[in-house]
Design a protein around this motif. Structure first.
Motif, mmCIF file in Angstrom:
data_model
loop_
_atom_site.group_PDB
_atom_site.id
_atom_site.type_symbol
_atom_site.label_atom_id
_atom_site.label_comp_id
_atom_site.label_asym_id
_atom_site.label_seq_id
_atom_site.Cartn_x
_atom_site.Cartn_y
_atom_site.Cartn_z
ATOM 1 N N PHE A 37 0.017 2.491 12.022
ATOM 2 C CA PHE A 37 -0.694 2.633 10.759
ATOM 3 C C PHE A 37 -1.502 1.358 10.506
ATOM 4 O O PHE A 37 -0.951 0.272 10.378
ATOM 5 N N ARG A 38 -2.810 1.492 10.433
ATOM 6 C CA ARG A 38 -3.692 0.363 10.137
ATOM 7 C C ARG A 38 -4.266 0.566 8.749
ATOM 8 O O ARG A 38 -4.903 1.586 8.484
ATOM 9 N N GLY A 39 -4.057 -0.403 7.873
ATOM 10 C CA GLY A 39 -4.603 -0.217 6.542
ATOM 11 C C GLY A 39 -4.225 -1.315 5.591
ATOM 12 O O GLY A 39 -3.230 -2.020 5.778
ATOM 13 N N SER A 40 -5.031 -1.484 4.569
ATOM 14 C CA SER A 40 -4.745 -2.436 3.500
ATOM 15 C C SER A 40 -4.427 -1.681 2.214
ATOM 16 O O SER A 40 -3.348 -1.812 1.639
ATOM 17 N N THR A 41 -5.344 -0.825 1.775
ATOM 18 C CA THR A 41 -5.186 -0.116 0.505
ATOM 19 C C THR A 41 -4.271 1.093 0.656
ATOM 20 O O THR A 41 -4.382 1.875 1.600
ATOM 21 N N VAL A 42 -3.375 1.226 -0.313
ATOM 22 C CA VAL A 42 -2.509 2.397 -0.419
ATOM 23 C C VAL A 42 -2.808 3.063 -1.758
ATOM 24 O O VAL A 42 -2.826 2.394 -2.800
ATOM 25 N N LEU A 43 -3.055 4.351 -1.760
ATOM 26 C CA LEU A 43 -3.405 5.054 -2.991
ATOM 27 C C LEU A 43 -2.155 5.520 -3.735
ATOM 28 O O LEU A 43 -1.143 5.858 -3.124
ATOM 29 N N TYR A 44 -2.285 5.565 -5.074
ATOM 30 C CA TYR A 44 -1.204 6.005 -5.967
ATOM 31 C C TYR A 44 -1.616 7.313 -6.632
ATOM 32 O O TYR A 44 -2.803 7.547 -6.897
ATOM 33 N N TYR A 59 1.103 -1.617 -0.498
ATOM 34 C CA TYR A 59 -0.061 -2.345 0.014
ATOM 35 C C TYR A 59 0.219 -2.691 1.463
ATOM 36 O O TYR A 59 1.368 -2.900 1.852
ATOM 37 N N GLY A 60 -0.839 -2.755 2.264
ATOM 38 C CA GLY A 60 -0.659 -2.949 3.698
ATOM 39 C C GLY A 60 0.145 -4.178 4.064
ATOM 40 O O GLY A 60 0.952 -4.147 4.995
ATOM 41 N N ALA A 61 -0.058 -5.288 3.335
ATOM 42 C CA ALA A 61 0.654 -6.522 3.644
ATOM 43 C C ALA A 61 2.138 -6.438 3.311
ATOM 44 O O ALA A 61 2.921 -7.280 3.755
ATOM 45 N N ARG A 62 2.527 -5.434 2.534
ATOM 46 C CA ARG A 62 3.928 -5.292 2.146
ATOM 47 C C ARG A 62 4.659 -4.222 2.955
ATOM 48 O O ARG A 62 5.779 -3.847 2.607
ATOM 49 N N GLY A 63 4.039 -3.745 3.991
ATOM 50 C CA GLY A 63 4.736 -2.801 4.858
ATOM 51 C C GLY A 63 4.001 -1.497 5.044
ATOM 52 O O GLY A 63 3.270 -1.033 4.158
ATOM 53 N N THR A 64 4.200 -0.921 6.223
ATOM 54 C CA THR A 64 3.623 0.383 6.580
ATOM 55 C C THR A 64 4.726 1.217 7.239
ATOM 56 O O THR A 64 5.796 0.689 7.550
ATOM 57 N N PRO A 65 4.484 2.480 7.471
ATOM 58 C CA PRO A 65 5.484 3.259 8.208
ATOM 59 C C PRO A 65 5.813 2.672 9.573
ATOM 60 O O PRO A 65 6.947 2.776 10.048
ATOM 61 N N LEU A 240 5.744 -13.345 -0.445
ATOM 62 C CA LEU A 240 4.951 -14.437 -1.010
ATOM 63 C C LEU A 240 4.002 -15.030 0.028
ATOM 64 O O LEU A 240 2.881 -15.431 -0.297
ATOM 65 N N MET A 241 4.441 -15.078 1.279
ATOM 66 C CA MET A 241 3.615 -15.656 2.342
ATOM 67 C C MET A 241 2.541 -14.690 2.837
ATOM 68 O O MET A 241 1.497 -15.105 3.329
ATOM 69 N N ALA A 242 2.813 -13.391 2.726
ATOM 70 C CA ALA A 242 1.825 -12.359 3.089
ATOM 71 C C ALA A 242 1.243 -12.592 4.483
ATOM 72 O O ALA A 242 0.033 -12.774 4.654
ATOM 73 N N ILE A 243 2.105 -12.584 5.495
ATOM 74 C CA ILE A 243 1.641 -12.797 6.880
ATOM 75 C C ILE A 243 2.136 -11.650 7.767
ATOM 76 O O ILE A 243 2.936 -11.861 8.674
ATOM 77 N N PRO A 244 1.654 -10.426 7.533
ATOM 78 C CA PRO A 244 2.132 -9.307 8.352
ATOM 79 C C PRO A 244 1.572 -9.365 9.758
ATOM 80 O O PRO A 244 0.464 -9.872 9.986
ATOM 81 N N PRO A 245 2.315 -8.872 10.737
ATOM 82 C CA PRO A 245 1.771 -8.761 12.094
ATOM 83 C C PRO A 245 0.793 -7.598 12.179
ATOM 84 O O PRO A 245 0.754 -6.728 11.297
#
Length: 395
Positions: A37-44, A59-65, A240-245
């Motif tokens: 899953f590639r993405g930044s924005t997640v819709l509500y 949000y993408g930086a906070r996790g994806t499937p 807080l660091m927001a450094i996702p792989p």
């Protein structure tokens, strides 16, 4: 195919678990692998959900499937309350340190630590008002004498990735916990397959997924698993660091997970075979491998570990730098490179003299580290045999 029940899941042996961890075929529409899953924005769906963020992904930086699949799989494998992901092994070490430490704290770090970890402590943590002291990796429960009122973390690495010292992690953990300190372990050499970190008292276990989890020398990734006491704080820190792989790296790591035990067992078999062969070479003073009976930490390794990886070192008998270079430069199957854990074999000369501060590095001769890959062992021996001939001719 029926969905795996919790009862069946609990009864699975490790190899079966590795094939199934983090997989949800129903979620992935029948495809075997979770897609990247590639993405930044997640819709509500509505304002109320957006304001409360009361949905699985925000949000993408906070996790994806994809990241959730790897995190949950690794947590189960490591026996952890949870796992966070970082874009490299060093980034994972930094996340663990920043989780456990604050300004005014004192850190105890093993003298055999991965050199970039030492550099971060000496150059970055110092600027944040955190003092680091180094200790003999073989100190065990004797670390109690080095603990201060403000010691908040003990960083361990067992075995050390160059000099392969095995640490008494349970003894260190007992002392550290009695003093209120967090125990961090770089567990990359063994992985949770060969050393169960949290069962031995580790609070935060770091893994360079770049190595054996990847297995193919094509990605950078770090993982930090935490126990019940430390995972919530770890989770807050990574957010807080927001450094996702990257999504592709996580996808490849999940693919590597499925075959990791098979590859690690083969690396163990190949590594031991080559270590024994090198032990009989007249050019070699000593082989440094925890699974060999003459290793100083062999008893601890035998007590706490269930296997060994393909990473070990040798000490050559005294020879000139030109001789060592001739030995290594002509190798055709061993690449010269600083990583390890891939399918390819690697060799690298090293000298810890300038970086050791709590112990003295005096091996008795030049040192070389090997990462043994999946080539035929006889071909590897032949490559090294030709290298030793060049060494003798140059020396």
């Amino acid at each position: 195919m029926a969905k795996l029940t919790d009862e069946t899941r609990a009864s699975l042996r490790r190899r079966s678990r590795l094939v199934n961890l983090g997989r949800d075929v129903e979620f992935s529409q029948g495809f075997v692998n979770v897609p990247p899953f590639r993405g930044s924005t997640v819709l509500y769906p509505d304002v109320a959900t957006l304001k409360s963020r009361a949905q699985r992904f925000t949000y993408g930086a906070r996790g994806t499937p994809t990241t959730e699949a790897l995190s949950s799989a690794w947590s189960e494998l490591a026996g952890a309350a949870g796992t966070v992901l970082a874009p490299s092994g060093l980034a994972a070490i930094i996340v663990a340190l920043m989780t456990a430490l604050k300004a005014g704290d004192h850190l105890l770090m093993t003298d055999s630590v991965y050199e970039p970890s030492r550099a971060f402590a000496d150059k970055a943590l110092r600027r944040f008002g955190i003092e680091t002291s180094y200790y003999d990796p073989t100190i065990g429960a004797g670390i109690d004498a080095l603990m201060r009122p403000n010691t908040r973390a003990v960083l361990t690495e067992s075995p050390g990735s160059l000099t392969l010292e095995v640490q008494d992690i349970p003894a260190i953990a007992e002392v550290a916990h009695a003093r209120g300190a967090c125990v961090i372990l770089d567990n990359t050499w063994a992985t949770p397959l060969f050393f169960s970190p949290h069962a031995h008292g580790v609070d935060l276990a770091v893994e360079a997924g770049t190595k054996y989890l990847s297995g193919h020398a094509d990605l950078l990734l770090g993982l930090v698993s935490g126990n019940e006491q430390w995972f919530e704080r770890l989770h807050r820190t990574i957010h807080l660091m927001a450094i996702p792989p990257g999504a592709e790296d996580v996808f490849l790591a999940l693919r590597g997970l499925r075959t990791m035990e098979l590859r690690l067992r083969e690396a163990e078999r190949q590594g031991l075979a080559l270590a024994h062969w090198l032990s009989d070479r007249p050019e070699v003073l000593r082989v440094v491998h925890p699974a060999l009976p003459d290793h100083p930490g062999h008893a601890l390794w035998k007590r706490d570990f269930t296997g060994s990886s393909g990473l070990f070192s040798i000490v050559l008998k005294p020879v000139s730098e030109a001789g060592v270079a001739a030995f290594l430069d002509g190798l055709e199957l061993f690449g010269l490179g600083y990583s390890w854990g891939g399918y390819e074999s690697l060799a690298v000369p090293f000298d810890c003299t300038a970086t050791r501060t709590a112990t003295r590095f005096a091996p008795g001769g030049p040192t070389v580290r090997f990462s043994v890959g999946l080539e035929d062992i006889e071909d590897l021996k032949a490559d090294l045999d030709r290298g030793f001939a060049r060494l003798r001719a140059t020396a």
